[in-house]
Design a protein around this motif. Structure first.
Motif, PDB file in Angstrom:
ATOM      1  N   LYS A  77     -62.888  11.029  70.952  1.00 33.67           N
ATOM      2  CA  LYS A  77     -61.844  11.603  71.819  1.00 33.67           C
ATOM      3  C   LYS A  77     -60.646  12.070  71.006  1.00 33.67           C
ATOM      4  O   LYS A  77     -59.915  12.954  71.432  1.00 33.67           O
ATOM      5  N   GLN A  78     -60.423  11.477  69.856  1.00 29.70           N
ATOM      6  CA  GLN A  78     -59.290  11.867  69.014  1.00 29.70           C
ATOM      7  C   GLN A  78     -59.463  13.266  68.434  1.00 29.70           C
ATOM      8  O   GLN A  78     -58.473  13.962  68.216  1.00 29.70           O
ATOM      9  N   ALA A  79     -60.687  13.657  68.152  1.00 29.08           N
ATOM     10  CA  ALA A  79     -60.936  14.955  67.515  1.00 29.08           C
ATOM     11  C   ALA A  79     -60.608  16.079  68.493  1.00 29.08           C
ATOM     12  O   ALA A  79     -61.068  16.059  69.634  1.00 29.08           O
ATOM     13  N   PRO A  80     -59.822  17.067  68.065  1.00 25.96           N
ATOM     14  CA  PRO A  80     -59.446  18.142  68.971  1.00 25.96           C
ATOM     15  C   PRO A  80     -60.565  19.140  69.280  1.00 25.96           C
ATOM     16  O   PRO A  80     -60.480  19.885  70.246  1.00 25.96           O
ATOM     17  N   VAL A  81     -61.612  19.147  68.451  1.00 27.27           N
ATOM     18  CA  VAL A  81     -62.709  20.102  68.645  1.00 27.27           C
ATOM     19  C   VAL A  81     -64.043  19.387  68.499  1.00 27.27           C
ATOM     20  O   VAL A  81     -64.225  18.564  67.602  1.00 27.27           O
ATOM     21  N   HIS A  82     -64.955  19.738  69.386  1.00 25.03           N
ATOM     22  CA  HIS A  82     -66.358  19.329  69.264  1.00 25.03           C
ATOM     23  C   HIS A  82     -67.165  20.613  69.130  1.00 25.03           C
ATOM     24  O   HIS A  82     -66.976  21.545  69.916  1.00 25.03           O
ATOM     25  N   ILE A  83     -68.051  20.653  68.153  1.00 23.92           N
ATOM     26  CA  ILE A  83     -68.965  21.790  68.020  1.00 23.92           C
ATOM     27  C   ILE A  83     -70.359  21.251  68.298  1.00 23.92           C
ATOM     28  O   ILE A  83     -70.919  20.483  67.511  1.00 23.92           O
ATOM     29  N   VAL A  84     -70.874  21.635  69.444  1.00 17.56           N
ATOM     30  CA  VAL A  84     -72.189  21.167  69.876  1.00 17.56           C
ATOM     31  C   VAL A  84     -73.233  22.154  69.378  1.00 17.56           C
ATOM     32  O   VAL A  84     -73.095  23.367  69.562  1.00 17.56           O
ATOM     33  N   VAL A  85     -74.267  21.622  68.729  1.00 17.39           N
ATOM     34  CA  VAL A  85     -75.308  22.469  68.145  1.00 17.39           C
ATOM     35  C   VAL A  85     -76.567  22.342  68.994  1.00 17.39           C
ATOM     36  O   VAL A  85     -77.134  21.256  69.142  1.00 17.39           O
ATOM     37  N   VAL A  86     -76.975  23.479  69.544  1.00 13.38           N
ATOM     38  CA  VAL A  86     -78.152  23.552  70.409  1.00 13.38           C
ATOM     39  C   VAL A  86     -79.287  24.193  69.625  1.00 13.38           C
ATOM     40  O   VAL A  86     -79.092  25.219  68.954  1.00 13.38           O
ATOM     41  N   GLU A  87     -80.467  23.603  69.712  1.00 18.79           N
ATOM     42  CA  GLU A  87     -81.647  24.171  69.062  1.00 18.79           C
ATOM     43  C   GLU A  87     -82.147  25.360  69.870  1.00 18.79           C
ATOM     44  O   GLU A  87     -82.381  25.246  71.075  1.00 18.79           O
ATOM     45  N   GLU A  88     -82.313  26.478  69.188  1.00 17.59           N
ATOM     46  CA  GLU A  88     -82.849  27.692  69.812  1.00 17.59           C
ATOM     47  C   GLU A  88     -84.291  27.902  69.375  1.00 17.59           C
ATOM     48  O   GLU A  88     -84.755  27.300  68.397  1.00 17.59           O
ATOM     49  N   SER A  89     -84.972  28.771  70.065  1.00 17.47           N
ATOM     50  CA  SER A  89     -86.349  29.099  69.705  1.00 17.47           C
ATOM     51  C   SER A  89     -86.391  29.754  68.328  1.00 17.47           C
ATOM     52  O   SER A  89     -85.484  30.496  67.956  1.00 17.47           O
ATOM     53  N   VAL A  90     -87.443  29.473  67.604  1.00 19.81           N
ATOM     54  CA  VAL A  90     -87.628  30.089  66.295  1.00 19.81           C
ATOM     55  C   VAL A  90     -88.416  31.375  66.443  1.00 19.81           C
ATOM     56  O   VAL A  90     -89.029  31.624  67.490  1.00 19.81           O
ATOM     57  N   ASN A  91     -88.418  32.185  65.396  1.00 21.03           N
ATOM     58  CA  ASN A  91     -89.227  33.397  65.430  1.00 21.03           C
ATOM     59  C   ASN A  91     -90.693  33.040  65.154  1.00 21.03           C
ATOM     60  O   ASN A  91     -91.020  31.887  64.841  1.00 21.03           O
ATOM     61  N   LEU A  92     -91.554  34.007  65.297  1.00 24.98           N
ATOM     62  CA  LEU A  92     -92.992  33.785  65.169  1.00 24.98           C
ATOM     63  C   LEU A  92     -93.369  33.200  63.810  1.00 24.98           C
ATOM     64  O   LEU A  92     -94.152  32.247  63.729  1.00 24.98           O
ATOM     65  N   SER A  93     -92.806  33.731  62.737  1.00 27.88           N
ATOM     66  CA  SER A  93     -93.141  33.264  61.383  1.00 27.88           C
ATOM     67  C   SER A  93     -92.760  31.797  61.189  1.00 27.88           C
ATOM     68  O   SER A  93     -93.547  31.004  60.674  1.00 27.88           O
ATOM     69  N   SER A  94     -91.556  31.435  61.587  1.00 35.42           N
ATOM     70  CA  SER A  94     -91.104  30.062  61.421  1.00 35.42           C
ATOM     71  C   SER A  94     -91.896  29.113  62.319  1.00 35.42           C
ATOM     72  O   SER A  94     -92.279  28.017  61.907  1.00 35.42           O
ATOM     73  N   GLY A  95     -92.160  29.537  63.538  1.00 33.88           N
ATOM     74  CA  GLY A  95     -92.939  28.715  64.461  1.00 33.88           C
ATOM     75  C   GLY A  95     -94.351  28.479  63.959  1.00 33.88           C
ATOM     76  O   GLY A  95     -94.870  27.350  64.014  1.00 33.88           O
ATOM     77  N   PHE A  96     -94.979  29.532  63.440  1.00 31.16           N
ATOM     78  CA  PHE A  96     -96.333  29.415  62.900  1.00 31.16           C
ATOM     79  C   PHE A  96     -96.329  28.499  61.678  1.00 31.16           C
ATOM     80  O   PHE A  96     -97.172  27.615  61.544  1.00 31.16           O
ATOM     81  N   GLY A  97     -95.340  28.696  60.790  1.00 32.35           N
ATOM     82  CA  GLY A  97     -95.239  27.851  59.600  1.00 32.35           C
ATOM     83  C   GLY A  97     -95.033  26.393  59.955  1.00 32.35           C
ATOM     84  O   GLY A  97     -95.615  25.499  59.337  1.00 32.35           O
ATOM     85  N   SER A  98     -94.208  26.136  60.963  1.00 26.39           N
ATOM     86  CA  SER A  98     -93.972  24.760  61.405  1.00 26.39           C
ATOM     87  C   SER A  98     -95.255  24.115  61.895  1.00 26.39           C
ATOM     88  O   SER A  98     -95.536  22.950  61.606  1.00 26.39           O
ATOM     89  N   VAL A 100     -98.467  25.068  61.179  1.00 21.84           N
ATOM     90  CA  VAL A 100     -99.445  24.935  60.098  1.00 21.84           C
ATOM     91  C   VAL A 100     -99.077  23.806  59.143  1.00 21.84           C
ATOM     92  O   VAL A 100     -99.926  23.022  58.728  1.00 21.84           O
ATOM     93  N   LYS A 101     -97.806  23.699  58.808  1.00 24.69           N
ATOM     94  CA  LYS A 101     -97.365  22.706  57.825  1.00 24.69           C
ATOM     95  C   LYS A 101     -96.920  21.389  58.455  1.00 24.69           C
ATOM     96  O   LYS A 101     -96.530  20.464  57.749  1.00 24.69           O
ATOM     97  N   ASP A 102     -96.966  21.299  59.787  1.00 21.96           N
ATOM     98  CA  ASP A 102     -96.571  20.091  60.496  1.00 21.96           C
ATOM     99  C   ASP A 102     -95.172  19.631  60.087  1.00 21.96           C
ATOM    100  O   ASP A 102     -94.939  18.467  59.758  1.00 21.96           O
ATOM    101  N   LYS A 103     -94.258  20.605  60.071  1.00 22.43           N
ATOM    102  CA  LYS A 103     -92.854  20.343  59.755  1.00 22.43           C
ATOM    103  C   LYS A 103     -91.999  21.075  60.769  1.00 22.43           C
ATOM    104  O   LYS A 103     -92.252  22.232  61.079  1.00 22.43           O
TER     105      LYS A 103
END
Length: 182
Positions: A77-98, A100-103
């Motif tokens: 509550k003391q911090a004047p700013v919160h930056i919330v990070v939301v996960e967005e969809s990845v592109n086809l290449s990154s999704g496929f790589g994830s 295949v490589k189980d990462k």
């Protein structure tokens, strides 16, 4: 800008902030630009940043990060700013790589962008703390985040009141080896 090693050595997870001192918009814009420019697998950029600086809303988000039961994150509550990070969809290449490589490359990428953000904040004279423990559904509701999206982090930002403290890290020989795992 300081030399990078000095910057990395200086940055710490701050848990005490000057609640009366707002963060200047131009500083916020620079740290967000540093985060936006972070590298990502296949240039997927799987992140969305929600800057929460409205006092009432920020306090509600802070309430969603703290737990009376286990006594954590009451400083948010003391911090004047919160930056919330939301996960967005990845592109086809990154999704496929994830797949295949189980990462989960998106999570790695969000870690990289969070590091960029925190180091840029340190360079601006601001303190940060990355929060992973929070009521995700409450944060999602407060910030109108669609139910299919993951809220991965809340990074609190402000002028630190916490004194610098020595870093406690494992010895080099425990975490670094050359040419073989030792």
């Amino acid at each position: 800008m300081r030399d990078f090693l000095s910057l990395a050595l200086q940055r710490q997870s701050d848990r005490a902030f000057d609640a009366t001192r707002p963060v200047e918009k131009e500083k916020l814009e620079r740290i967000l630009e540093a985060a936006r420019m972070a590298p990502s697998a296949c240039n997927a950029q799987p992140w969305h940043f929600i800057v929460v600086d409205d006092l009432e809303l920020k306090n509600q988000v802070a309430d969603a990060t703290s737990s009376k039961l286990i006594g954590i994150n009451h400083f948010t509550k003391q911090a004047p700013v919160h930056i919330v990070v939301v996960e967005e969809s990845v592109n086809l290449s990154s999704g496929f790589g994830s797949l295949v490589k189980d990462k989960k490359f998106a999570h790695v990428d969000i870690g990289i962008t969070a590091a960029h953000l925190c180091l840029a904040a340190e360079d601006e004279g601001l303190g940060t703390c990355i929060i992973g423990w929070f009521n995700e559904s409450k944060v999602r509701k407060l910030l109108n985040i669609p139910s299919g999206k993951r809220v991965l982090l809340d990074i609190v930002v402000g002028y630190s009141l916490q004194p610098d403290r020595p870093k406690k890290r494992k010895e080099k020989d425990k975490v670094i080896s050359f040419n073989s795992y030792e």
